[in-house]
Scaffold this motif. Structure first.
Motif, PDB file in Angstrom:
ATOM      1  N   SER A 220       0.831  -1.200   0.000  1.00 41.92           N
ATOM      2  CA  SER A 220       0.000   0.000   0.000  1.00 41.92           C
ATOM      3  C   SER A 220       0.878   1.268   0.000  1.00 41.92           C
ATOM      4  O   SER A 220       0.603   2.243  -0.730  1.00 41.92           O
ATOM      5  CB  SER A 220      -0.892  -0.070   1.247  1.00 41.92           C
ATOM      6  N   TYR A 221       1.938   1.221   0.765  1.00 47.41           N
ATOM      7  CA  TYR A 221       2.901   2.341   0.827  1.00 47.41           C
ATOM      8  C   TYR A 221       3.477   2.643  -0.551  1.00 47.41           C
ATOM      9  O   TYR A 221       3.457   3.784  -1.022  1.00 47.41           O
ATOM     10  CB  TYR A 221       3.978   1.937   1.835  1.00 47.41           C
ATOM     11  N   TYR A 222       3.967   1.600  -1.247  1.00 46.42           N
ATOM     12  CA  TYR A 222       4.521   1.823  -2.591  1.00 46.42           C
ATOM     13  C   TYR A 222       3.449   2.415  -3.521  1.00 46.42           C
ATOM     14  O   TYR A 222       3.707   3.324  -4.300  1.00 46.42           O
ATOM     15  CB  TYR A 222       5.010   0.510  -3.202  1.00 46.42           C
ATOM     16  N   GLN A 223       2.255   1.809  -3.424  1.00 46.19           N
ATOM     17  CA  GLN A 223       1.168   2.256  -4.314  1.00 46.19           C
ATOM     18  C   GLN A 223       0.909   3.752  -4.170  1.00 46.19           C
ATOM     19  O   GLN A 223       0.851   4.495  -5.160  1.00 46.19           O
ATOM     20  CB  GLN A 223      -0.086   1.464  -3.966  1.00 46.19           C
ATOM     21  N   TRP A 224       0.786   4.222  -2.920  1.00 46.18           N
ATOM     22  CA  TRP A 224       0.428   5.627  -2.732  1.00 46.18           C
ATOM     23  C   TRP A 224       1.600   6.565  -3.001  1.00 46.18           C
ATOM     24  O   TRP A 224       1.405   7.705  -3.426  1.00 46.18           O
ATOM     25  CB  TRP A 224      -0.157   5.838  -1.329  1.00 46.18           C
ATOM     26  N   CYS A 225       2.829   6.085  -2.767  1.00 44.09           N
ATOM     27  CA  CYS A 225       4.000   6.912  -3.098  1.00 44.09           C
ATOM     28  C   CYS A 225       4.028   7.189  -4.604  1.00 44.09           C
ATOM     29  O   CYS A 225       4.229   8.328  -5.045  1.00 44.09           O
ATOM     30  CB  CYS A 225       5.292   6.203  -2.676  1.00 44.09           C
ATOM     31  N   VAL A 226       3.827   6.122  -5.376  1.00 42.59           N
ATOM     32  CA  VAL A 226       3.873   6.280  -6.835  1.00 42.59           C
ATOM     33  C   VAL A 226       2.664   7.085  -7.323  1.00 42.59           C
ATOM     34  O   VAL A 226       2.786   7.939  -8.214  1.00 42.59           O
ATOM     35  CB  VAL A 226       3.962   4.892  -7.518  1.00 42.59           C
ATOM     36  N   PHE A 227       1.510   6.858  -6.703  1.00 38.17           N
ATOM     37  CA  PHE A 227       0.287   7.592  -7.058  1.00 38.17           C
ATOM     38  C   PHE A 227       0.501   9.108  -6.931  1.00 38.17           C
ATOM     39  O   PHE A 227       0.055   9.878  -7.783  1.00 38.17           O
ATOM     40  CB  PHE A 227      -0.836   7.126  -6.120  1.00 38.17           C
ATOM     41  N   ALA A 228       1.220   9.511  -5.887  1.00 40.05           N
ATOM     42  CA  ALA A 228       1.463  10.958  -5.692  1.00 40.05           C
ATOM     43  C   ALA A 228       2.203  11.537  -6.902  1.00 40.05           C
ATOM     44  O   ALA A 228       1.816  12.570  -7.448  1.00 40.05           O
ATOM     45  CB  ALA A 228       2.258  11.190  -4.409  1.00 40.05           C
ATOM     46  N   GLY A 229       3.272  10.857  -7.311  1.00 39.13           N
ATOM     47  CA  GLY A 229       4.093  11.417  -8.392  1.00 39.13           C
ATOM     48  C   GLY A 229       3.479  11.257  -9.768  1.00 39.13           C
ATOM     49  O   GLY A 229       3.628  12.138 -10.622  1.00 39.13           O
ATOM     50  N   THR A 230       2.793  10.138  -9.988  1.00 40.41           N
ATOM     51  CA  THR A 230       2.338   9.869 -11.357  1.00 40.41           C
ATOM     52  C   THR A 230       0.879  10.252 -11.611  1.00 40.41           C
ATOM     53  O   THR A 230       0.493  10.459 -12.761  1.00 40.41           O
ATOM     54  CB  THR A 230       2.489   8.369 -11.707  1.00 40.41           C
ATOM     55  N   GLU A 231       0.058  10.306 -10.559  1.00 36.71           N
ATOM     56  CA  GLU A 231      -1.366  10.605 -10.758  1.00 36.71           C
ATOM     57  C   GLU A 231      -1.757  11.988 -10.223  1.00 36.71           C
ATOM     58  O   GLU A 231      -2.458  12.735 -10.904  1.00 36.71           O
ATOM     59  CB  GLU A 231      -2.241   9.523 -10.103  1.00 36.71           C
ATOM     60  N   LEU A 232      -1.300  12.297  -9.008  1.00 39.33           N
ATOM     61  CA  LEU A 232      -1.714  13.589  -8.430  1.00 39.33           C
ATOM     62  C   LEU A 232      -0.942  14.761  -9.030  1.00 39.33           C
ATOM     63  O   LEU A 232      -1.536  15.770  -9.410  1.00 39.33           O
ATOM     64  CB  LEU A 232      -1.536  13.569  -6.907  1.00 39.33           C
TER      65      LEU A 232
END
Ligand SMILES: N[C@@H](CCC(=O)N[C@@H](CS)C(=O)NCC(=O)O)C(=O)O
Length: 217
Positions: free
Chosen positions: A92-104
């Motif tokens: 979950s940690y990896y998922q949200w870290c990457v989500f910040a940079g690539t989606e948000l």
């Protein structure tokens, strides 16, 4: 001692925030973006795209705000800013870290570029596309944060630093107001002393944004 290349208030705040959370002593070089310092040969040798942040330590130089946060946290496991390797919480940690940079980041920057960047041509349809993209992503985050205090579980982690900076940008671009769950999450993060050290009062900066006296990129 690490050297942070920064230009407050930009994505370099993520690197500063993690340094503060980890209580790492560091020195800082401010890259003056409006003056074009990011384009000097010396800085391009450190960050070839000319963006901030970048960091230079005794053993390596690196850029990309998400990667810097992950690396510094890995160097200080005793601070417990990441769940244990190989666990569902780590996934979950990896998922949200990457989500910040690539989606948000891209969604928010599309709104920023087309509503606030002083020197730019603003395109209303691109701003609207950014708002739609942010709305979908903010709903996803809100569903998770309704059930737990932090994005990767019950403990604060590096994922909150990365998403927390996106919340800062969403507040700056007036996107966060429609998302009360996200707003209270961001308020929780803002109470952290390390956050307060990394994000001093930027209101003067914000005031000058539209005058062309200042720039954020
Ligand atoms: N993906 C990079 C983006 C870095 C970036 O574009 N930073 C902006 C500030 S938020 C910048 O330095 N822009 C100046 C330029 O590109 O000339 C990261 O997360 O570190």
């Amino acid at each position: 001692m690490p050297e942070l290349y920064e230009s407050p208030p930009t994505r370099s705040q993520r690197a500063k925030w993690v340094l503060e959370e980890l209580e790492i002593e560091y020195t800082s070089t401010v890259i003056n973006l409006p003056e074009g310092e990011q384009n000097s040969d010396a800085y391009r040798a450190i960050q070839p795209l000319g963006g901030v942040p970048a960091i230079k330590t005794d053993s390596y130089t690196m850029f990309e705000s998400v990667a810097i946060v992950l690396q510094l946290i890995d160097e200080h496991p005793e601070k417990n800013l990441a769940p244990t390797l190989g666990t569902p919480e780590r996934a979950s940690y990896y998922q949200w870290c990457v989500f910040a940079g690539t989606e948000l980041d891209p969604a928010i920057m599309m709104v920023f570029d087309n509503t606030m960047r002083p020197e730019a041509q603003h395109e209303a349809n691109l701003a609207a596309r950014g708002r739609d993209a942010f709305a979908t992503r903010a709903d996803i985050l809100s569903k998770v944060l309704k059930k737990q205090d932090y994005i990767a579980g019950s403990n604060f982690s590096g994922a909150d630093i990365l998403i927390g900076h996106s919340c800062f940008m969403a507040a700056l671009t007036e996107l966060i107001g429609d998302y009360p769950v996200l707003q209270s999450y961001y308020a929780r993060l803002q109470q952290r002393p390390a956050h307060q050290r990394a994000y001093p009062d930027f209101s003067e900066f914000t005031r000058t944004l539209n005058t062309g006296d200042n720039s954020i990129q």
